[in-house]
Scaffold this motif. Structure first.
Motif, PDB file in Angstrom:
ATOM      1  N   PRO A  25       2.654 -16.236   2.894  1.00 16.57           N
ATOM      2  CA  PRO A  25       1.785 -15.356   1.950  1.00 16.57           C
ATOM      3  C   PRO A  25       1.403 -14.177   3.162  1.00 16.57           C
ATOM      4  O   PRO A  25       1.369 -13.349   2.215  1.00 16.57           O
ATOM      5  CB  PRO A  25       0.219 -16.466   1.685  1.00 16.57           C
ATOM      6  CG  PRO A  25       0.375 -18.071   1.505  1.00 16.57           C
ATOM      7  CD  PRO A  25       2.544 -17.171   2.546  1.00 16.57           C
ATOM      8  N   ASP A  26       1.171 -14.554   4.183  1.00 13.48           N
ATOM      9  CA  ASP A  26       0.183 -13.030   4.786  1.00 13.48           C
ATOM     10  C   ASP A  26       1.943 -11.942   5.164  1.00 13.48           C
ATOM     11  O   ASP A  26       1.627 -10.879   5.052  1.00 13.48           O
ATOM     12  CB  ASP A  26       0.474 -13.866   6.640  1.00 13.48           C
ATOM     13  CG  ASP A  26      -0.609 -15.010   6.744  1.00 13.48           C
ATOM     14  OD1 ASP A  26      -1.421 -14.337   5.944  1.00 13.48           O
ATOM     15  OD2 ASP A  26      -0.844 -15.883   7.581  1.00 13.48           O
ATOM     16  N   ASP A  27       3.415 -13.170   5.590  1.00 11.62           N
ATOM     17  CA  ASP A  27       4.419 -12.130   4.641  1.00 11.62           C
ATOM     18  C   ASP A  27       4.285 -11.046   3.288  1.00 11.62           C
ATOM     19  O   ASP A  27       4.858  -9.609   3.685  1.00 11.62           O
ATOM     20  CB  ASP A  27       5.618 -12.491   5.068  1.00 11.62           C
ATOM     21  CG  ASP A  27       6.460 -13.576   5.554  1.00 11.62           C
ATOM     22  OD1 ASP A  27       6.082 -12.874   7.271  1.00 11.62           O
ATOM     23  OD2 ASP A  27       6.981 -14.014   5.932  1.00 11.62           O
ATOM     24  N   MET A  31       3.611  -6.645   3.747  1.00 16.83           N
ATOM     25  CA  MET A  31       4.475  -6.561   2.958  1.00 16.83           C
ATOM     26  C   MET A  31       3.784  -5.317   1.332  1.00 16.83           C
ATOM     27  O   MET A  31       4.569  -4.076   2.125  1.00 16.83           O
ATOM     28  CB  MET A  31       5.379  -6.942   1.837  1.00 16.83           C
ATOM     29  CG  MET A  31       7.002  -7.367   3.115  1.00 16.83           C
ATOM     30  SD  MET A  31       7.775  -9.191   2.087  1.00 16.83           S
ATOM     31  CE  MET A  31       8.459  -8.181   1.417  1.00 16.83           C
ATOM     32  N   PHE A  32       3.133  -5.684   1.474  1.00 15.25           N
ATOM     33  CA  PHE A  32       2.480  -4.911   0.357  1.00 15.25           C
ATOM     34  C   PHE A  32       1.376  -3.935   1.455  1.00 15.25           C
ATOM     35  O   PHE A  32       0.394  -3.751   0.046  1.00 15.25           O
ATOM     36  CB  PHE A  32       2.760  -5.771  -0.994  1.00 15.25           C
ATOM     37  CG  PHE A  32       3.906  -5.926  -0.826  1.00 15.25           C
ATOM     38  CD1 PHE A  32       4.589  -5.260  -2.388  1.00 15.25           C
ATOM     39  CD2 PHE A  32       4.300  -7.724  -1.373  1.00 15.25           C
ATOM     40  CE1 PHE A  32       5.823  -5.731  -2.666  1.00 15.25           C
ATOM     41  CE2 PHE A  32       5.557  -8.119  -1.915  1.00 15.25           C
ATOM     42  CZ  PHE A  32       6.608  -6.246  -2.662  1.00 15.25           C
ATOM     43  N   GLU A  33       0.975  -4.629   2.190  1.00 15.97           N
ATOM     44  CA  GLU A  33      -0.192  -3.907   2.562  1.00 15.97           C
ATOM     45  C   GLU A  33      -1.100  -4.302   1.703  1.00 15.97           C
ATOM     46  O   GLU A  33      -2.442  -3.171   1.334  1.00 15.97           O
ATOM     47  CB  GLU A  33      -0.056  -1.839   2.761  1.00 15.97           C
ATOM     48  CG  GLU A  33       1.129  -1.493   3.596  1.00 15.97           C
ATOM     49  CD  GLU A  33       1.190  -0.019   3.816  1.00 15.97           C
ATOM     50  OE1 GLU A  33       0.697   0.562   3.246  1.00 15.97           O
ATOM     51  OE2 GLU A  33       1.901  -0.311   4.262  1.00 15.97           O
ATOM     52  N   LEU A  34      -1.524  -5.517   1.321  1.00 21.11           N
ATOM     53  CA  LEU A  34      -2.238  -6.176   0.534  1.00 21.11           C
ATOM     54  C   LEU A  34      -4.179  -5.712   1.325  1.00 21.11           C
ATOM     55  O   LEU A  34      -3.161  -6.237   2.708  1.00 21.11           O
ATOM     56  CB  LEU A  34      -2.352  -7.127  -0.036  1.00 21.11           C
ATOM     57  CG  LEU A  34      -0.996  -6.797  -0.984  1.00 21.11           C
ATOM     58  CD1 LEU A  34      -0.822  -9.072  -1.292  1.00 21.11           C
ATOM     59  CD2 LEU A  34      -0.997  -6.537  -2.064  1.00 21.11           C
ATOM     60  N   PRO A  35      -4.860  -6.187   0.689  1.00 22.38           N
ATOM     61  CA  PRO A  35      -6.355  -6.158   1.403  1.00 22.38           C
ATOM     62  C   PRO A  35      -6.566  -7.641   2.127  1.00 22.38           C
ATOM     63  O   PRO A  35      -6.928  -7.899   3.534  1.00 22.38           O
ATOM     64  CB  PRO A  35      -7.393  -5.936   0.333  1.00 22.38           C
ATOM     65  CG  PRO A  35      -6.879  -6.172  -0.408  1.00 22.38           C
ATOM     66  CD  PRO A  35      -5.052  -5.788  -0.839  1.00 22.38           C
ATOM     67  N   SER A  36      -5.680  -8.445   1.113  1.00 21.49           N
ATOM     68  CA  SER A  36      -5.496  -9.659   2.237  1.00 21.49           C
ATOM     69  C   SER A  36      -5.170 -11.035   1.791  1.00 21.49           C
ATOM     70  O   SER A  36      -4.180 -10.676   0.609  1.00 21.49           O
ATOM     71  CB  SER A  36      -7.708 -10.751   2.225  1.00 21.49           C
ATOM     72  OG  SER A  36      -8.014 -10.643   0.651  1.00 21.49           O
ATOM     73  N   VAL A  37      -4.923 -11.734   2.042  1.00 26.73           N
ATOM     74  CA  VAL A  37      -4.671 -12.505   2.111  1.00 26.73           C
ATOM     75  C   VAL A  37      -4.623 -13.595   0.256  1.00 26.73           C
ATOM     76  O   VAL A  37      -4.207 -14.136  -0.569  1.00 26.73           O
ATOM     77  CB  VAL A  37      -3.701 -14.311   2.620  1.00 26.73           C
ATOM     78  CG1 VAL A  37      -4.894 -15.378   2.519  1.00 26.73           C
ATOM     79  CG2 VAL A  37      -2.560 -15.017   2.232  1.00 26.73           C
ATOM     80  N   GLU A  38      -5.561 -13.291   0.452  1.00 26.15           N
ATOM     81  CA  GLU A  38      -6.310 -14.051  -1.281  1.00 26.15           C
ATOM     82  C   GLU A  38      -5.982 -13.117  -2.256  1.00 26.15           C
ATOM     83  O   GLU A  38      -5.809 -14.011  -3.552  1.00 26.15           O
ATOM     84  CB  GLU A  38      -7.832 -13.590  -1.578  1.00 26.15           C
ATOM     85  CG  GLU A  38      -8.878 -14.294  -1.844  1.00 26.15           C
ATOM     86  CD  GLU A  38      -8.781 -16.242  -2.637  1.00 26.15           C
ATOM     87  OE1 GLU A  38      -8.581 -15.874  -3.486  1.00 26.15           O
ATOM     88  OE2 GLU A  38      -8.480 -16.465  -1.660  1.00 26.15           O
TER      89      GLU A  38
END
Length: 79
Positions: A25-27, A31-38
């Protein structure tokens, strides 16, 4: 939500080589520059993200499945 889909589609247009290992999930966050793993866990709960699987208690993603998911988003954006 549409702007997020377009942003993911834009990421997919850049030539990239996916890793040969299963992704965490951290990858996906990186990769997608998401705000958090949530966000990744929400995708899984809502069944809107790439197909993932469990190895014991760890969530993993096949890079091929992630690429297929991105392609499906690109097709949706083009329609």
């Amino acid at each position: 939500m549409a702007s997020r889909r377009l942003a993911v589609a834009d990421v997919a247009t850049a030539p990239r080589v996916l890793p040969s290992r299963y992704l965490t999930p951290d990858d996906l966050v990186a990769m997608f520059e998401l705000p958090s793993v949530e966000t990744v866990y929400q995708w899984r709960r809502k069944r809107t993200g790439p197909r993932g699987f469990r190895v014991g208690r760890h969530l993993r993603y096949d890079p091929v499945d992630v690429q297929a998911w991105v392609e499906s988003l690109r097709e949706e954006a083009a329609a």
